[in-house]
Design an enzyme around this catalytic site. Structure first.
Site, PDB file in Angstrom:
ATOM      1  N   GLU A   1      32.558  10.541  30.706  1.00 17.82           N
ATOM      2  CA  GLU A   1      32.020  11.887  30.530  1.00 17.82           C
ATOM      3  C   GLU A   1      30.831  12.000  31.470  1.00 17.82           C
ATOM      4  OE1 GLU A   1      29.343  14.266  27.322  1.00 17.82           O
ATOM      5  OE2 GLU A   1      30.980  13.081  26.477  1.00 17.82           O
TER       6      GLU A   1
ATOM      7  N   CYS B   1      24.904  17.252  25.978  1.00 20.77           N
ATOM      8  CA  CYS B   1      25.944  17.376  26.997  1.00 20.77           C
ATOM      9  C   CYS B   1      26.669  18.706  26.908  1.00 20.77           C
ATOM     10  CB  CYS B   1      26.944  16.228  26.877  1.00 20.77           C
ATOM     11  SG  CYS B   1      27.615  16.011  25.213  1.00 20.77           S
TER      12      CYS B   1
END
Length: 515
Positions: free
Chosen positions: A265, A302
Site C-alpha cells: 500500500e 492513508c
C-alpha cells in the site's frame, strides 16, 4: 561522528579496533521534542536477518495445526488487552497520536486478531472444491480435490501512522498467521519500542498456545528491510508506506531469481466529488465533515481526502466558507516524525506557490514541532488541461486541495487524470441527475467507493476492501477484512490421491472422522 540521535533512528558505521563495524543503534524518539528517549535495539545485519528468517521458516510445520493458530490469535489479543496501558503509553510516547486514538486503535487491533481466529476455525478460506471421477466427460474427469495452502514465511513492513493496527500485531501479521505463515516483521523506525513490546507479547502468545515463539520474529533497520525482501526463504511480503519506499521493495521482490508476491500500500489521494445539488442542500455540513476528515490524526490517515472537486458558484462558496472556518478552528498538532513534518512543509509550499492557487487557510508550521492544517483552492480548468500535476499527488499531512469545477464535463475530465486510490467519495442529493455518471467515473479509480460519507475509518468486515489501482496498492488484494488472508495462500489440486494421503480437509467425511 557523534552517536547522539537528533530525530530518528540512524546508522553509525564507525570502524573500531580490528576493523570491526559497530552495529547502528535504534533509538526511540519523542516526536513532540525530537529528542531520544532510549536505545531500543540495534539494526540487524544480513546474518541476523538470515537467522530470523530461518528460525521462522522452521515453524511452518507447527503452524499447520489450525486449532493452534486460532489459539495463538486469541491469546495475542488477550495479552495485548491486558497490557493496554503499557502499549498505549509506549505508542503515544513515540507517535504523539494521543491515548484516546491509540486506545481505539488497540481495540481495533485485538478485535482483528479475534476476527481472524474465527476465520481460521470456520475454514471457508481454504476454498475446498471436490470434483468426483466422471469417465463420461471429455476428457474424462479424475478425482480432483482442491484447497489453498500457506505460501511460507511472510515479510511484514510496519506502517508509521498505525503503530498497532498496521504494524507488528496488525492486519498483515494477523492474516498471515491465520493462513499458517510465519512472520518476520521489519519494525518502523518511528516506534521501535512499541514494536519490541508487541512482538514480545505475540511471541508469548505463541508459547502459551503450544507453538514456537519464532512464528513471529522482529528485525530493525533500513538495510534489514532490503535483505528481508530478497531472502530466498521469504515467500511473500506486505507493506504499508510511501510510494518511493514501497516501489523500491516491490521492484526488489520482482527482480529476485524467484519473484514473490509483494502486497504494497503506497499512496492515495482519495478524491471527493461534491455535486451542485449536494452543496446547495448541505454546504455547511459538508464543509465541517471534510475538515474533520482531512485533519483527523493530523492528516496522516492513508484514507485522508486530499483532493476535492466542488462546484463553482454560490453553493460552492458556502461550502468553501464552512470548510475554511472549520479548518481554521483546528489546533496545531505533532506529526509522526520531523522528517514527515519537513516533507509536509515543503509539499504545501510547492503547491501554494503554483499560479492560480489560493490559500484560504494557510497550512504549515504551527510551532517548532507542530503543524497546522490548511486548504488550497484552485479552478479545475487548468487541471483539466493537464497543468498543476503536483495538486493531483498525495501530500501527507493536514491539507486538502479544493478544485472548483464549472461543469459536469470539466469534473469528469479531471477525474480521468487521477491515479489509482484506496477510496473515492461522491456527495450527492436525492434524485441528483449527476450522480450516476459521476459514480461511474469514480469506480475505476478506487477499491472502496463511498456515497455521502467520509473515507477515514476502515471497518474490519468480510465485505471490506482496502486496496486499489496502482499506486494505491501493488496488487488487487485487500489488507483489511476477511479476504486479506488470501494474499498468503496458493491453490493446490490433488489428483487421484488415496484418502490417507490427502490433507484432512479434503478427505471424505467418514475418512476425516466427521461421520
Amino acid at each position: 561522528m557523534s552517536d547522539s540521535p537528533t530525530g530518528t533512528a540512524f546508522r553509525i558505521a564507525n570502524n573500531v579496533g580490528e576493523g570491526r563495524v559497530v552495529a547502528a543503534p535504534v533509538w526511540s524518539v519523542d516526536p513532540r521534542t525530537g529528542k531520544a528517549r532510549e536505545q531500543v535495539a540495534v539494526e540487524a545485519d544480513a546474518a541476523e536477518v538470515d537467522a530470523a528468517v530461518r528460525a521462522a521458516y522452521a515453524t511452518r510445520g507447527a503452524l499447520a495445526d489450525r486449532g493452534a493458530r486460532a489459539r495463538l490469535l486469541r491469546a495475542a489479543a488477550e495479552l495485548l488487552d491486558a497490557a493496554r496501558d503499557r502499549v498505549v503509553e509506549a505508542a503515544d510516547a513515540e507517535t504523539a497520536l494521543g491515548p484516546v486514538r491509540l486506545t481505539g486503535e488497540l481495540a481495533r487491533t485485538t478485535a482483528q486478531l479475534r476476527y481472524f481466529a474465527g476465520i481460521v476455525e470456520d475454514g471457508a478460506f481454504l476454498d475446498v472444491r471436490i470434483s468426483r471421477p466422471d469417465p463420461a466427460t471429455t476428457p474424462p474427469t479424475p478425482d480432483l480435490r482442491r484447497m489453498k495452502v500457506p505460501l511460507g514465511v511472510v515479510a511484514v513492513y510496519a506502517a508509521s501512522n498505525f503503530p498497532l493496527a498496521f504494524s507488528v500485531p496488525g492486519g498483515d501479521t494477523a492474516s498471515a498467521l491465520a493462513a499458517g505463515c510465519p512472520v518476520v516483521v521489519k519494525a518502523h523506525p518511528d516506534h521501535p519500542a512499541t514494536s519490541e513490546l508487541c512482538a514480545a507479547l505475540l511471541r508469548k502468545a505463541a508459547a502459551e498456545s503450544g507453538l514456537p515463539e519464532d512464528v513471529v520474529r522482529l528485525v530493525h533497520g533500513f538495510d534489514a528491510g532490503t535483505e528481508l525482501v530478497r531472502h530466498p526463504l521469504v515467500a511473500a511480503a506486505g507493506f504499508t508506506g510511501s510510494v518511493r519506499g514501497g516501489r523500491a521493495l516491490f521492484d526488489a521482490a520482482a527482480a529476485r531469481p524467484v519473484p514473490i508476491p509483494f502486497h504494497g500500500e503506497l499512496g492515495s489521494l482519495n478524491p471527493v466529488v461534491i455535486t451542485e445539488a449536494a452543496a446547495a442542500e448541505r454546504a455547511e455540513e459538508l464543509g465541517a465533515g471534510l475538515a474533520a476528515s482531512m485533519t483527523l490524526g493530523q492528516g496522516q490517515f492513508c484514507t485522508k481526502p486530499g483532493f476535492v472537486l466542488a462546484p463553482a458558484g454560490e453553493a460552492g462558496d458556502r461550502f468553501l466558507s464552512a470548510l475554511t472556518d472549520a479548518v481554521s478552528e483546528t489546533e496545531p498538532g505533532v506529526m509522526l516524525d520531523h522528517r514527515m513534518r519537513d516533507a509536509f512543509l515543503d509539499g504545501v509550499r510547492e503547491r501554494a506557490a503554483l499560479p492560480g492557487v489560493t490559500v484560504t487557510v494557510t497550512p504549515g508550521a504551527g510551532g517548532e514541532h507542530t503543524v497546522s492544517g490548511g486548504v488550497l483552492v484552485t479552478d479545475a480548468g487548468p487541471l483539466a488541461e493537464g497543468g498543476h500535476a503536483a495538486l493531483l499527488e498525495e501530500c501527507f499531512g493536514p491539507v486538502t486541495v479544493v478544485a472548483r469545477y464549472a461543469s459536469r464535463e470539466e469534473a469528469g475530465t479531471v477525474l480521468g487524470l487521477l491515479p489509482g486510490n484506496l477510496t473515492a467519495t461522491l456527495h450527492t442529493a436525492d434524485e441528483d441527475p449527476e450522480a450516476p455518471g459521476l459514480l461511474a467515473d469514480l469506480t475505476p479509480l478506487a477499491g472502496r467507493i463511498l456515497v455521502n460519507g467520509w473515507p477515514t475509518g476502515v471497518a474490519v468486515a468480510d465485505a471490506q476492501h482496502h486496496g486499489g489501482p496502482y499506486p494505491a496498492t501493488t496488487s488487487l488484494s485487500t489488507s483489511v477484512g476477511g479476504t486479506a488472508i488470501e494474499r498468503w495462500l496458493r491453490p493446490v489440486t490433488y489428483q487421484s490421491t488415496p484418502q490417507h494421503l490427502l490433507p484432512p480437509e479434503l478427505r471424505d467425511a467418514t475418512e476425516a472422522g466427521e461421520g
